[in-house]
Scaffold this motif. Structure first.
Motif, short mmCIF file in Angstrom:
data_model
loop_
_atom_site.label_atom_id
_atom_site.label_comp_id
_atom_site.label_asym_id
_atom_site.label_seq_id
_atom_site.Cartn_x
_atom_site.Cartn_y
_atom_site.Cartn_z
N GLU A 225 0.17 -4.79 -6.07
CA GLU A 225 -0.47 -4.67 -4.76
C GLU A 225 -1.01 -3.27 -4.54
N GLU A 228 -4.25 -2.87 -6.53
CA GLU A 228 -5.38 -3.58 -5.94
C GLU A 228 -5.90 -2.87 -4.68
N GLN A 229 -5.00 -2.38 -3.90
CA GLN A 229 -5.41 -1.68 -2.67
C GLN A 229 -6.13 -0.38 -2.99
N HIS A 230 -5.68 0.30 -4.04
CA HIS A 230 -6.35 1.54 -4.40
C HIS A 230 -7.78 1.26 -4.88
N ALA A 232 -9.63 -1.29 -3.98
CA ALA A 232 -10.41 -1.72 -2.82
C ALA A 232 -10.85 -0.53 -1.99
N SER A 233 -9.99 0.43 -1.89
CA SER A 233 -10.35 1.62 -1.14
C SER A 233 -11.48 2.40 -1.82
N THR A 239 -8.69 -2.32 3.67
CA THR A 239 -7.40 -2.82 3.21
C THR A 239 -6.29 -2.18 4.01
N LYS A 240 -5.09 -2.73 3.86
CA LYS A 240 -3.93 -2.14 4.51
C LYS A 240 -3.63 -0.81 3.85
N GLU A 241 -3.47 0.15 4.69
CA GLU A 241 -3.22 1.48 4.17
C GLU A 241 -1.81 1.56 3.60
N VAL A 242 -1.71 2.21 2.44
CA VAL A 242 -0.42 2.39 1.76
C VAL A 242 -0.17 3.88 1.68
N ARG A 247 3.45 4.38 -2.58
CA ARG A 247 2.68 4.15 -3.81
C ARG A 247 3.35 4.85 -5.00
#
Length: 475
Positions: A225, A228-230, A232-233, A239-242, A247
């Motif tokens: 996850e 994938e978020q990194h 997308a950013s 995306t939902k911030e992590v 991380r």
């Protein structure tokens, strides 16, 4: 080390053109074994060839079993082709490369890493495509290929695993395109780990000890996850911030998990290497014991041999192998046996002469002597040659030939050829013994031409005597 590698490889390729699946499968197994345990020059030559095994359409129709075996031949040859192709692309065998923190895959830069990981993936896919179930592995030939593939799978996945660890550690510092490629490679890695687990379960079912099966543990899903978020950013998607802390925690946990998997793979690899080393030492010890037994047998056999020619032949073959003490013992025995042979040869030679004189005695039988001479010799013992008493035989032989005693007049004897052969010492011939220690031999009477030629052949011409001795020796 001095073998002609191209000739060896070409011979194996020629065998794969055979119509029998037995010949082809054995050639493939031999090739794989040499790629794993042989000199690296062998796989280098395979990688330098433009074409390798062309068996994608191979089919043996000679028997029902040929159809099933042909399927595994096609799969197996594709893996060997891929293994050689991988070496051509990266100039290294993934199953033999250095591993660990300072290993090849862990220290590779991002650009080269993204080019190398797909090559490992393709080779790994070709390996798992062998796809043999436990029932099929009851066949000894298929099982032999499977065992080599099993060893390759452990080492290949260990390199694959270290490459993924390096990828994860560099992922958050990569460019957008690199991150996209890296994420796709990580997803493929997870699926291949699942397939490898199934492959190892089959290996366990066919007799491989559970302790030889490595533990494969996947990284937590939280890492996927975060990856994938990194990405997308980087692509500008919402995306939902992590947080950086979460991380980093997910990354650390994933790396630790994969590192433990790598250690498990390395332990299995080291165990396999140690087992191979022990087996090799056992083979060497067995060969050493066998050699010592051969030396002992040769040493014992030389002590009972009677022919110097055989002894000399054996000594040439064994002198380099036995130690100094055994060599001295052997030479001593050789000298003794040769001396015995010489004594036997001299005895046999005298025996040959005594055969010869028996023949002369038969030929030179005289006519009936005068009554006065017959009465004088009536009380004398027979001059028959004793075969087992050499001295007595020679004494009788001298008497039979007329050496010593009262010489007879030429007019008293008529030398004729008898109609029937008789042994020495017949009724019409008596040996004349000497009456004193000093005797003066009279010259022999003139012999017929036939007797003279016989004497010359037996006593003068050495070649005939040697041939006669050799003939008697053979009998």
């Amino acid at each position: 080390m001095n073998v002609n590698i191209p000739q060896l490889a070409d011979t194996l390729f020629e065998r794969t053109a055979n119509s029998s699946w037995v010949v082809v499968f054995k050639a493939l197994i031999t090739t794989h074994h040499l790629m794993m345990y042989g000199n690296e020059r062998f796989i280098q030559y395979l990688a330098s060839r433009n074409t390798l095994f062309n068996l994608n359409n191979y089919l043996d129709k000679s028997a029902m079993q040929g159809y099933d075996m042909s399927t595994f031949i096609r799969r197996y040859s594709r893996y060997l082709n891929e293994k050689a192709l991988s070496y051509r692309l990266v100039a290294v065998d993934f199953t033999k490369m250095k591993r660990g923190i300072d290993g090849v895959m862990r220290t590779m830069n991002a650009e080269k890493l993204l080019k190398t990981l797909p090559i490992i993936q393709n080779q790994h896919d070709a390996l798992l495509d062998f796809d043999a179930n436990p029932n099929e592995l009851t066949n000894g030939v298929i099982n032999a290929a499977f065992m080599l593939l099993f060893k390759d799978s452990i080492r290949l996945f260990a390199a694959y695993n270290e490459g993924i660890i390096n990828l994860l550690e560099k992922y958050f510092d990569m460019k957008k395109n690199q991150c996209k490629e890296g994420l796709d490679m990580y997803k493929k890695f997870l699926s291949r780990m699942t397939k490898l687990s199934e492959f190892l379960k089959v290996a366990e079912q066919v007799g491989i000890d559970h302790g030889d099966i490595p533990d494969l543990t996947q990284a937590p899903s939280s890492l996927l996850e975060a990856l994938e978020q990194h990405l997308a950013s980087l692509e500008g998607k919402k995306t939902k911030e992590v947080s950086a802390a979460s991380r980093a925690s997910a990354l650390s946990c994933a790396v630790s998990t994969l590192a433990n998997t790598g250690m498990s793979l390395s332990r299995m690899d080291e165990k396999e290497k140690q087992q191979a080393l022990e087996e090799e030492q056992a083979r060497l010890q067995a060969l050493k014991e066998q050699r010592l037994r051969e030396i002992s047998v040769v040493s014992n056999s030389t002590s009972t041999s009677a022919s110097p020619s055989t002894l000399s032949g054996k000594s040439v073959n064994t002198t380099a192998a036995v130690d100094l003490f055994a060599s001295l013992c052997f030479l001593k025995q050789l000298t003794t046996d040769y001396f015995k042979f010489c004594v036997t040869f001299v005895k046999n030679w005298f025996s040959v002469l005594l055969l010869a004189f028996k023949y002369l005695d038969d030929v030179l039988q005289p006519t009936v002597p005068p009554p006065s001479q017959r009465a004088t010799s009536a009380n004398q013992p027979s001059g028959k040659i004793l075969a087992n008493d050499l001295d007595s035989s020679l004494a009788n032989l001298v008497g039979n030939l007329g050496f010593g005693g009262t010489p007879s007049k030429k007019s008293d004897m008529q030398w004729t050829q008898p109609a029937e052969k008789k042994l020495t010492g017949g009724t019409n011939w008596q040996a004349k013994t000497s009456t004193s220690t000093t005797w003066n031999p009279n010259p022999l009477p003139t012999l017929p031409h036939m007797v003279t030629s016989v004497l010359l052949e037996l006593l003068v011409v050495p070649g005939n005597v040697s041939a006669l001795c050799e003939s008697i020796g053979k009998e």
